[in-house]
Design a protein around this motif. Structure first.
Motif, PDB file in Angstrom:
ATOM      1  N   ASP A 109       0.888  -1.072   0.033  1.00 47.34           N
ATOM      2  CA  ASP A 109      -0.035   0.056   0.096  1.00 47.34           C
ATOM      3  C   ASP A 109       0.775   1.348   0.032  1.00 47.34           C
ATOM      4  OD1 ASP A 109      -2.413  -1.498  -0.140  1.00 47.34           O
ATOM      5  OD2 ASP A 109      -2.702  -1.536   2.113  1.00 47.34           O
ATOM      6  N   PHE A 110       1.878   1.293   0.787  1.00 45.26           N
ATOM      7  CA  PHE A 110       2.750   2.338   1.041  1.00 45.26           C
ATOM      8  C   PHE A 110       3.383   2.727  -0.420  1.00 45.26           C
ATOM      9  CE2 PHE A 110       6.955   4.486   1.584  1.00 45.26           C
ATOM     10  CZ  PHE A 110       6.494   5.583   2.453  1.00 45.26           C
ATOM     11  N   ALA A 111       3.991   1.648  -1.157  1.00 47.84           N
ATOM     12  CA  ALA A 111       4.599   1.762  -2.560  1.00 47.84           C
ATOM     13  C   ALA A 111       3.755   2.174  -3.547  1.00 47.84           C
ATOM     14  CB  ALA A 111       5.337   0.209  -3.038  1.00 47.84           C
ATOM     15  N   ARG A 112       2.636   1.735  -3.461  1.00 45.53           N
ATOM     16  CA  ARG A 112       1.511   2.035  -4.401  1.00 45.53           C
ATOM     17  C   ARG A 112       1.069   3.711  -4.018  1.00 45.53           C
ATOM     18  NH1 ARG A 112      -2.051  -1.796  -3.507  1.00 45.53           N
ATOM     19  NH2 ARG A 112      -1.320  -3.162  -5.163  1.00 45.53           N
ATOM     20  N   GLY A 113       0.983   4.219  -2.642  1.00 47.97           N
ATOM     21  CA  GLY A 113       0.826   5.472  -2.533  1.00 47.97           C
ATOM     22  C   GLY A 113       1.939   6.444  -3.063  1.00 47.97           C
ATOM     23  N   VAL A 114       3.228   5.941  -3.152  1.00 44.68           N
ATOM     24  CA  VAL A 114       4.151   6.790  -3.585  1.00 44.68           C
ATOM     25  C   VAL A 114       4.113   6.956  -5.027  1.00 44.68           C
ATOM     26  CG1 VAL A 114       6.802   6.493  -4.176  1.00 44.68           C
ATOM     27  CG2 VAL A 114       5.908   6.130  -1.933  1.00 44.68           C
ATOM     28  N   ALA A 115       3.607   5.651  -5.705  1.00 48.08           N
ATOM     29  CA  ALA A 115       3.317   5.702  -7.189  1.00 48.08           C
ATOM     30  C   ALA A 115       2.216   6.764  -7.499  1.00 48.08           C
ATOM     31  CB  ALA A 115       2.901   4.339  -7.794  1.00 48.08           C
ATOM     32  N   ILE A 116       1.115   6.759  -6.639  1.00 44.55           N
ATOM     33  CA  ILE A 116       0.017   7.906  -6.827  1.00 44.55           C
ATOM     34  C   ILE A 116       0.720   9.216  -6.699  1.00 44.55           C
ATOM     35  CG2 ILE A 116      -1.742   8.756  -5.530  1.00 44.55           C
ATOM     36  CD1 ILE A 116      -2.876   6.770  -7.103  1.00 44.55           C
ATOM     37  N   LEU A 117       1.449   9.506  -5.786  1.00 49.11           N
ATOM     38  CA  LEU A 117       2.080  10.871  -5.623  1.00 49.11           C
ATOM     39  C   LEU A 117       2.974  11.385  -6.866  1.00 49.11           C
ATOM     40  CD1 LEU A 117       3.239  10.656  -1.890  1.00 49.11           C
ATOM     41  CD2 LEU A 117       1.139  12.036  -2.888  1.00 49.11           C
ATOM     42  N   LEU A 118       3.679  10.279  -7.376  1.00 44.24           N
ATOM     43  CA  LEU A 118       4.650  10.552  -8.536  1.00 44.24           C
ATOM     44  C   LEU A 118       3.681  10.857  -9.831  1.00 44.24           C
ATOM     45  CD1 LEU A 118       7.357   7.729  -8.175  1.00 44.24           C
ATOM     46  CD2 LEU A 118       7.642  10.400  -7.782  1.00 44.24           C
ATOM     47  N   ALA A 171       2.340  14.282  -9.515  1.00 50.62           N
ATOM     48  CA  ALA A 171       2.916  15.230  -9.662  1.00 50.62           C
ATOM     49  C   ALA A 171       3.301  15.514 -11.188  1.00 50.62           C
ATOM     50  CB  ALA A 171       4.313  14.929  -9.077  1.00 50.62           C
ATOM     51  N   PHE A 172       3.137  14.347 -11.867  1.00 53.92           N
ATOM     52  CA  PHE A 172       3.394  14.180 -13.374  1.00 53.92           C
ATOM     53  C   PHE A 172       2.254  14.984 -14.061  1.00 53.92           C
ATOM     54  CE2 PHE A 172       2.534  12.376 -17.553  1.00 53.92           C
ATOM     55  CZ  PHE A 172       3.452  12.679 -18.215  1.00 53.92           C
ATOM     56  N   HIS A 173       1.058  14.574 -13.792  1.00 49.84           N
ATOM     57  CA  HIS A 173      -0.337  15.273 -14.298  1.00 49.84           C
ATOM     58  C   HIS A 173      -0.336  16.622 -14.103  1.00 49.84           C
ATOM     59  CE1 HIS A 173      -2.126  11.045 -14.782  1.00 49.84           C
ATOM     60  NE2 HIS A 173      -1.332  11.164 -15.977  1.00 49.84           N
ATOM     61  N   LEU A 174       0.011  17.210 -13.004  1.00 48.57           N
ATOM     62  CA  LEU A 174      -0.048  18.429 -12.606  1.00 48.57           C
ATOM     63  C   LEU A 174       0.879  19.149 -13.584  1.00 48.57           C
ATOM     64  CD1 LEU A 174      -0.761  21.029 -10.912  1.00 48.57           C
ATOM     65  CD2 LEU A 174       1.042  20.455  -9.292  1.00 48.57           C
ATOM     66  N   ALA A 175       2.032  18.864 -13.751  1.00 49.75           N
ATOM     67  CA  ALA A 175       2.935  19.396 -14.736  1.00 49.75           C
ATOM     68  C   ALA A 175       2.234  19.425 -16.274  1.00 49.75           C
ATOM     69  CB  ALA A 175       4.327  18.656 -14.710  1.00 49.75           C
ATOM     70  N   PRO A 182      -9.850  15.134 -12.484  1.00 50.67           N
ATOM     71  CA  PRO A 182     -10.920  16.309 -12.288  1.00 50.67           C
ATOM     72  C   PRO A 182     -10.551  17.323 -11.126  1.00 50.67           C
ATOM     73  CG  PRO A 182     -11.735  14.215 -12.920  1.00 50.67           C
ATOM     74  CD  PRO A 182     -10.410  14.017 -12.486  1.00 50.67           C
ATOM     75  N   VAL A 183      -9.860  16.925 -10.065  1.00 48.74           N
ATOM     76  CA  VAL A 183      -9.541  17.653  -9.021  1.00 48.74           C
ATOM     77  C   VAL A 183      -8.715  18.525  -9.166  1.00 48.74           C
ATOM     78  CG1 VAL A 183      -8.716  17.554  -6.564  1.00 48.74           C
ATOM     79  CG2 VAL A 183     -10.553  15.806  -7.281  1.00 48.74           C
ATOM     80  N   ILE A 184      -7.573  18.219  -9.769  1.00 48.97           N
ATOM     81  CA  ILE A 184      -6.469  19.033 -10.124  1.00 48.97           C
ATOM     82  C   ILE A 184      -6.878  20.265 -11.241  1.00 48.97           C
ATOM     83  CG2 ILE A 184      -4.349  19.117 -11.486  1.00 48.97           C
ATOM     84  CD1 ILE A 184      -3.643  16.538 -10.507  1.00 48.97           C
ATOM     85  N   LEU A 185      -7.689  19.817 -12.346  1.00 55.99           N
ATOM     86  CA  LEU A 185      -8.009  20.632 -13.276  1.00 55.99           C
ATOM     87  C   LEU A 185      -9.150  21.607 -12.608  1.00 55.99           C
ATOM     88  CD1 LEU A 185      -8.609  18.283 -16.290  1.00 55.99           C
ATOM     89  CD2 LEU A 185      -6.814  20.098 -15.947  1.00 55.99           C
ATOM     90  N   SER A 186     -10.000  21.151 -11.545  1.00 57.63           N
ATOM     91  CA  SER A 186     -10.894  22.072 -11.197  1.00 57.63           C
ATOM     92  C   SER A 186     -10.054  23.244 -10.135  1.00 57.63           C
ATOM     93  CB  SER A 186     -11.892  21.282 -10.072  1.00 57.63           C
ATOM     94  OG  SER A 186     -12.605  20.648 -10.856  1.00 57.63           O
ATOM     95  N   LEU A 187      -9.070  22.598  -9.402  1.00 54.88           N
ATOM     96  CA  LEU A 187      -8.170  23.557  -8.544  1.00 54.88           C
ATOM     97  C   LEU A 187      -7.576  24.647  -9.413  1.00 54.88           C
ATOM     98  CD1 LEU A 187      -6.864  21.037  -5.915  1.00 54.88           C
ATOM     99  CD2 LEU A 187      -8.828  22.987  -5.570  1.00 54.88           C
TER     100      LEU A 187
END
Length: 232
Positions: free
Chosen positions: A11-20, A23-27, A217-222
């Protein structure tokens, strides 16, 4: 897998993947929709996105070694992949999601279930993984007359997709995950070290599909809200 049976480090490693991935999709969103001078097709940001994908694929392979519902999981991922393809295609014409990460992961999990790949021993899995990667490299150098075989990695020179993970070479990464799962979890155990400090990241990992479906959707809305506030 029930919450009391979950393996915290996965779960922790998958959470790290989510954060990465976030970050990529925000850019990506800042560059594509707000014309910010951000390079995401190469360099650190590009490899951040690929690291997220590789981690997701490896973990999917590991999880497949002890999941009892692989066929259902695979079908669910493919269904969500089709839904995202349809919604994004309507909302952003020309976005071209062709055999994206969810289609790919769903296919791999179903293939693992149908072909009983987890019954292969570790050396056989490693050999098959390397052959898959090599086949993908060969396929990438072949210019096809059309893109009918794009899910296998065979495309023509004009092929374009914003989300594309063909079976070859990426199946090799999934098979490496299967091999890792057999090595790390041959006997039931937990890696020590779970604690409060990793709970937020592990929470993301436990709900990775939900976060994946909602994060854009959350990133684009923000970003839209911030743009409107700047105009005030």
């Amino acid at each position: 897998m029930k919450s009391n049976q979950r393996i915290w480090e996965i779960d922790f490693a998958r959470g790290v993947a989510i954060l990465l991935m976030i970050a990529f999709h925000l850019a990506f969103d800042l560059a594509e929709f707000y014309q910010q001078p951000i390079t995401y097709k190469s360099g650190v940001i590009y490899y951040t996105g690929k690291a997220a994908a590789i981690l997701f694929i490896l973990l999917a392979g590991i999880s497949s070694t002890f999941s009892s519902s692989n066929l259902l999981r695979g079908c669910k991922l493919i269904l969500w992949g089709v839904i995202i393809w349809g919604v994004v295609g309507i909302a952003i014409p020309g976005s071209n999601i062709i055999y994206g990460i969810l289609h790919f992961l769903g296919s791999c999990i179903i293939l693992q279930h149908l072909l009983k790949l987890n019954r292969l021993n570790t050396p056989a899995l490693l050999l098959t993984a390397n052959l898959s990667i090599m086949l993908g490299i060969i396929f990438s150098r072949i210019n096809m007359p059309n893109n009918i075989l794009a899910p296998l990695g065979l495309t023509n020179a004009n092929f374009f997709a914003v989300d594309y993970y063909p079976l070859f070479p990426w199946l090799g990464i999934f098979l490496l995950g299967l091999a890792l799962g057999k090595l790390l979890y041959a006997q039931p155990h937990r890696i020590s070290g779970a604690g409060r400090y990793n709970d937020p990241i592990s929470f993301l990992g436990r709900h990775s599909l939900t976060v994946y479906l909602l994060h854009q959707p959350v990133i684009l809305s923000l970003l839209f809200l911030l743009q409107q506030l700047k105009k005030c």
